[in-house]
Write an enzyme that holds these catalytic residues in place. Structure first.
Site, PDB file in Angstrom:
ATOM      1  N   LYS A  58       0.819  -1.228   0.000  1.00 59.46           N
ATOM      2  CA  LYS A  58       0.000   0.000   0.000  1.00 59.46           C
ATOM      3  C   LYS A  58       0.845   1.267   0.000  1.00 59.46           C
ATOM      4  CE  LYS A  58      -2.329   0.911   3.824  1.00 59.46           C
ATOM      5  NZ  LYS A  58      -1.666  -0.305   4.302  1.00 59.46           N
ATOM      6  N   THR A  59       1.903   1.304   0.798  1.00 58.58           N
ATOM      7  CA  THR A  59       2.729   2.513   0.886  1.00 58.58           C
ATOM      8  C   THR A  59       3.441   2.792  -0.423  1.00 58.58           C
ATOM      9  OG1 THR A  59       3.041   2.235   3.271  1.00 58.58           O
ATOM     10  CG2 THR A  59       4.658   3.589   2.109  1.00 58.58           C
ATOM     11  N   VAL A  60       3.958   1.752  -1.063  1.00 54.64           N
ATOM     12  CA  VAL A  60       4.663   1.942  -2.336  1.00 54.64           C
ATOM     13  C   VAL A  60       3.693   2.387  -3.425  1.00 54.64           C
ATOM     14  CG1 VAL A  60       6.028   0.804  -4.127  1.00 54.64           C
ATOM     15  CG2 VAL A  60       6.509   0.349  -1.725  1.00 54.64           C
ATOM     16  N   LYS A  73      -0.946  10.219   6.505  1.00 56.90           N
ATOM     17  CA  LYS A  73      -0.996   8.940   7.224  1.00 56.90           C
ATOM     18  C   LYS A  73      -1.698   9.210   8.542  1.00 56.90           C
ATOM     19  CE  LYS A  73       0.198   4.567   7.871  1.00 56.90           C
ATOM     20  NZ  LYS A  73      -0.183   3.463   6.963  1.00 56.90           N
ATOM     21  N   GLU A  97      -3.449   7.453   3.205  1.00 53.05           N
ATOM     22  CA  GLU A  97      -3.099   6.041   3.298  1.00 53.05           C
ATOM     23  C   GLU A  97      -3.632   5.444   4.593  1.00 53.05           C
ATOM     24  OE1 GLU A  97       0.614   2.992   3.814  1.00 53.05           O
ATOM     25  OE2 GLU A  97       1.068   5.050   3.250  1.00 53.05           O
ATOM     26  N   GLY A  98      -4.504   4.459   4.469  1.00 51.02           N
ATOM     27  CA  GLY A  98      -5.084   3.814   5.630  1.00 51.02           C
ATOM     28  C   GLY A  98      -4.109   2.897   6.346  1.00 51.02           C
TER      29      GLY A  98
END
Length: 233
Positions: free
Chosen positions: A17-19, A39, A111-112
């Protein structure tokens, strides 16, 4: 005039998810846009240690980042906050922070933490943030066996709540994909009834910024600023 807000949720933890968030931000920056990544709650990382936003900044140095809360336990934010004796982050606080960033940026990515229904505070989840903002959710999924079920559950949860789904991105496409992964590229859109918008290769998060932007361009769809096209079923 406020910028666009896009929420990013995984089908679970450790799905890339982060990428993927960084890749979407990189393409926005390359297009001349001002991008920010929010975030709401970083868990499993102590104060002073690099978290998800440090990784985003390493890949996209020009992006604005903001973290609302940090809890050391590697748990869901609500549970981690309770164990730390700290206040949890509410969906309302997340929505307000996103709107503030949108006043000064063309694109805000929220971003969850893990999956769509992981709790931030009480029963509040990323789905509640999406409802409050009226923003779509980009779903990040794994490549291999089991992803059809996990991804369909996530997109169905969005549909039941009448929330928009921007599409699905495979967060870590393997160097040597097996039969399940190859079939999933065609099956994901059919099962979820939302478009497949990319497949970011594994290892992309270790690239230098310029190279990372190039990879993002070739592995994300035009809807996200890239050039990738989903294979024909």
């Amino acid at each position: 005039m406020s910028g666009r807000i896009l929420l990013v949720s995984g089908t679970g933890t450790d799905v890339g998810k982060t990428v993927v968030t960084a890749a979407v931000a990189a393409l926005a920056v390359a297009a001349g846009e001002r991008a920010a990544v929010l975030k709401p709650a970083q868990t499993g990382v102590a104060e002073g240690e690099p978290g998800d936003l440090a990784r985003v900044r390493a890949l996209v140095p020009e992006v604005t980042t903001r973290e609302l809360a940090r809890y050391p336990a590697p748990l869901a934010p609500d549970t981690a906050a309770r164990l730390a004796g700290a206040p949890p982050v509410t969906p309302g606080e997340v929505a307000r922070a996103a709107l503030r960033l949108a006043r000064e940026h063309d694109l805000v990515l929220v971003e969850g933490a893990g999956g769509l229904l992981v709790r931030f505070a009480g029963s509040g989840t990323l789905a509640d943030v999406a409802a409050e903002l009226g923003a779509a959710v980009l779903v990040v999924a794994t490549a291999g066996l089991g992803t059809l079920n996990h991804t369909a559950l996530t997109t169905e949860a969005l549909a039941v709540r009448e929330l928009g789904c921007a599409g699905v991105v495979v967060g870590s496409w393997p160097r040597c994909p097996d039969l399940a992964a190859r079939c999933n590229l065609a099956d994901l859109p059919a099962v979820t009834r939302v478009p497949l918008l990319g497949a970011v290769p594994e290892g992309a998060g270790s690239l230098a910024p310029e190279r990372f932007t190039g990879v993002a361009r070739h592995t994300l769809a035009p809807e996200l600023g890239g050039e990738w096209h989903s294979p024909e079923p």
